[in-house]
Design a protein around this motif. Structure first.
Motif, PDB file in Angstrom:
ATOM      1  N   GLY A  51       0.841  -1.193   0.000  1.00 52.86           N
ATOM      2  CA  GLY A  51       0.000   0.000   0.000  1.00 52.86           C
ATOM      3  C   GLY A  51       0.874   1.239   0.000  1.00 52.86           C
ATOM      4  O   GLY A  51       2.083   1.156  -0.170  1.00 52.86           O
ATOM      5  N   GLY A  52       0.252   2.382   0.193  1.00 58.56           N
ATOM      6  CA  GLY A  52       1.020   3.610   0.209  1.00 58.56           C
ATOM      7  C   GLY A  52       1.316   4.130  -1.175  1.00 58.56           C
ATOM      8  O   GLY A  52       0.761   3.664  -2.183  1.00 58.56           O
ATOM      9  N   ASP A  53       2.228   5.090  -1.265  1.00 59.03           N
ATOM     10  CA  ASP A  53       2.505   5.795  -2.510  1.00 59.03           C
ATOM     11  C   ASP A  53       3.615   5.167  -3.349  1.00 59.03           C
ATOM     12  O   ASP A  53       3.667   5.390  -4.557  1.00 59.03           O
ATOM     13  CB  ASP A  53       2.886   7.250  -2.206  1.00 59.03           C
ATOM     14  CG  ASP A  53       1.804   7.987  -1.448  1.00 59.03           C
ATOM     15  OD1 ASP A  53       0.618   7.753  -1.750  1.00 59.03           O
ATOM     16  OD2 ASP A  53       2.132   8.785  -0.555  1.00 59.03           O
ATOM     17  N   ARG A  54       4.512   4.396  -2.722  1.00 56.10           N
ATOM     18  CA  ARG A  54       5.681   3.925  -3.463  1.00 56.10           C
ATOM     19  C   ARG A  54       5.333   2.820  -4.452  1.00 56.10           C
ATOM     20  O   ARG A  54       5.841   2.795  -5.567  1.00 56.10           O
ATOM     21  CB  ARG A  54       6.763   3.449  -2.486  1.00 56.10           C
ATOM     22  CG  ARG A  54       8.108   3.202  -3.166  1.00 56.10           C
ATOM     23  CD  ARG A  54       9.187   2.949  -2.148  1.00 56.10           C
ATOM     24  NE  ARG A  54       8.921   1.758  -1.346  1.00 56.10           N
ATOM     25  CZ  ARG A  54       9.654   1.405  -0.290  1.00 56.10           C
ATOM     26  NH1 ARG A  54      10.659   2.174   0.097  1.00 56.10           N
ATOM     27  NH2 ARG A  54       9.368   0.311   0.388  1.00 56.10           N
ATOM     28  N   LYS A  55       4.504   1.877  -4.024  1.00 54.59           N
ATOM     29  CA  LYS A  55       4.044   0.791  -4.908  1.00 54.59           C
ATOM     30  C   LYS A  55       5.205   0.116  -5.637  1.00 54.59           C
ATOM     31  O   LYS A  55       5.168  -0.121  -6.843  1.00 54.59           O
ATOM     32  CB  LYS A  55       3.038   1.319  -5.935  1.00 54.59           C
ATOM     33  CG  LYS A  55       1.784   1.950  -5.328  1.00 54.59           C
ATOM     34  CD  LYS A  55       0.848   2.436  -6.416  1.00 54.59           C
ATOM     35  CE  LYS A  55      -0.411   3.048  -5.827  1.00 54.59           C
ATOM     36  NZ  LYS A  55      -0.138   4.286  -5.079  1.00 54.59           N
TER      37      LYS A  55
END
Length: 271
Positions: free
Chosen positions: A148-152
């Motif tokens: 999850g989160g922005d880095r993917k």
């Protein structure tokens, strides 16, 4: 991954992603946990590291150390970031570990170079690792994928660690060369700059769209010295050189440095 290998860079994904990620997720104290069903460790360390991945500005931060392990099979730990790990398969020389850990991201306020780029959250990361011991040498491979989160992103880290006794056999020195490859999502979100980010960058950074590739190569040196039967003093120094697309990012080439250093010192109590 050996339980003694506190200093392995296997899960270091850049100091900006998680300050605590200077440790592998297994016991740092005993070379052999014996037949004890449970083991407990607690301690505190201080880390000196870049304030984002690729930065040339450094900061000092406290790192809490806590680990609870059952039969060398299930481990709840803060080493490498808060995480839960299980030994999926193991022989005398070969081991497979699976787990999930939390990694921090970066804040735009961390450094002037990040101004206008927005924050990057990371969060939960799935981890799979294999390791093989050959006497004092261990070879390990870890795959880590953001859930999850922005880095993917996805990262693959390969290392070879050599351990030797020092100080008349009272302490243990580890030497570990390592390299990490990351996919395009990881490279894009950690080192790339979108058109909208370039437009809002307070320093006027140019748009940059990197591809997948080798993120870094480096070398880690670590020492563990038993102060008492239950207390261990720890020291680790890591040097990594950002490579290819990562090194060419404006965040690194113009505002930071491809040369990344970190150091950590602490005490751990085991019972």
């Amino acid at each position: 991954m050996k339980k003694t290998n506190l200093f392995s860079p296997l899960i270091i994904a850049g100091m900006a992603t998680a300050a605590a990620a200077a440790f592998v997720p297994h016991s740092a104290i005993a070379e052999d946990q014996g037949t004890e069903e449970w083991s407990f460790e607690t301690g505190l360390a201080a880390m000196y590291a870049p304030d984002y991945e690729g930065s040339d500005d450094y900061e000092i931060a406290p790192v809490p150390l806590l680990e609870i392990s059952w039969n060398d099979r299930i481990t709840l730990t803060t080493y490498g970031g808060p995480g839960l790990y299980a030994k999926a398969y193991g022989t005398e020389d070969f081991r497979v570990d699976l787990g999930i850990r939390y990694e921090g991201g970066r804040e735009a306020s961390d450094n002037d170079a990040l101004g206008g780029l927005g924050n990057m959250d990371v969060g939960a990361v799935a981890v799979g690792a294999v390791s093989y011991e050959m006497g004092p040498m261990e070879i390990g491979l870890e795959l880590a994928h953001d859930l999850g989160g922005d880095r993917k992103g996805t990262a693959a880290t390969l290392e070879a660690e050599y351990a030797m006794p020092v100080f008349n056999g009272q302490a243990r020195l580890t030497i570990a060369p390592h390299l990490t490859w990351v996919n395009e999502d990881y490279m894009d979100n950690s080192f790339g700059i979108t058109a909208s980010q370039a437009a809002s960058s307070t320093l006027g950074l140019a748009q940059y769209d990197p591809a997948a590739g080798l993120r870094d190569v480096g070398l880690t040196l670590g020492v563990g010295y038993p102060v008492t039967d239950n207390v261990l003093a720890l020291a680790r120094v890591d040097y990594s050189r950002l490579m290819s697309e990562a090194a060419d990012s404006p965040l690194v080439k113009d505002q930071g440095s491809a040369n990344q250093m970190s150091a950590i010192f602490g005490l751990v109590y085991k019972w």
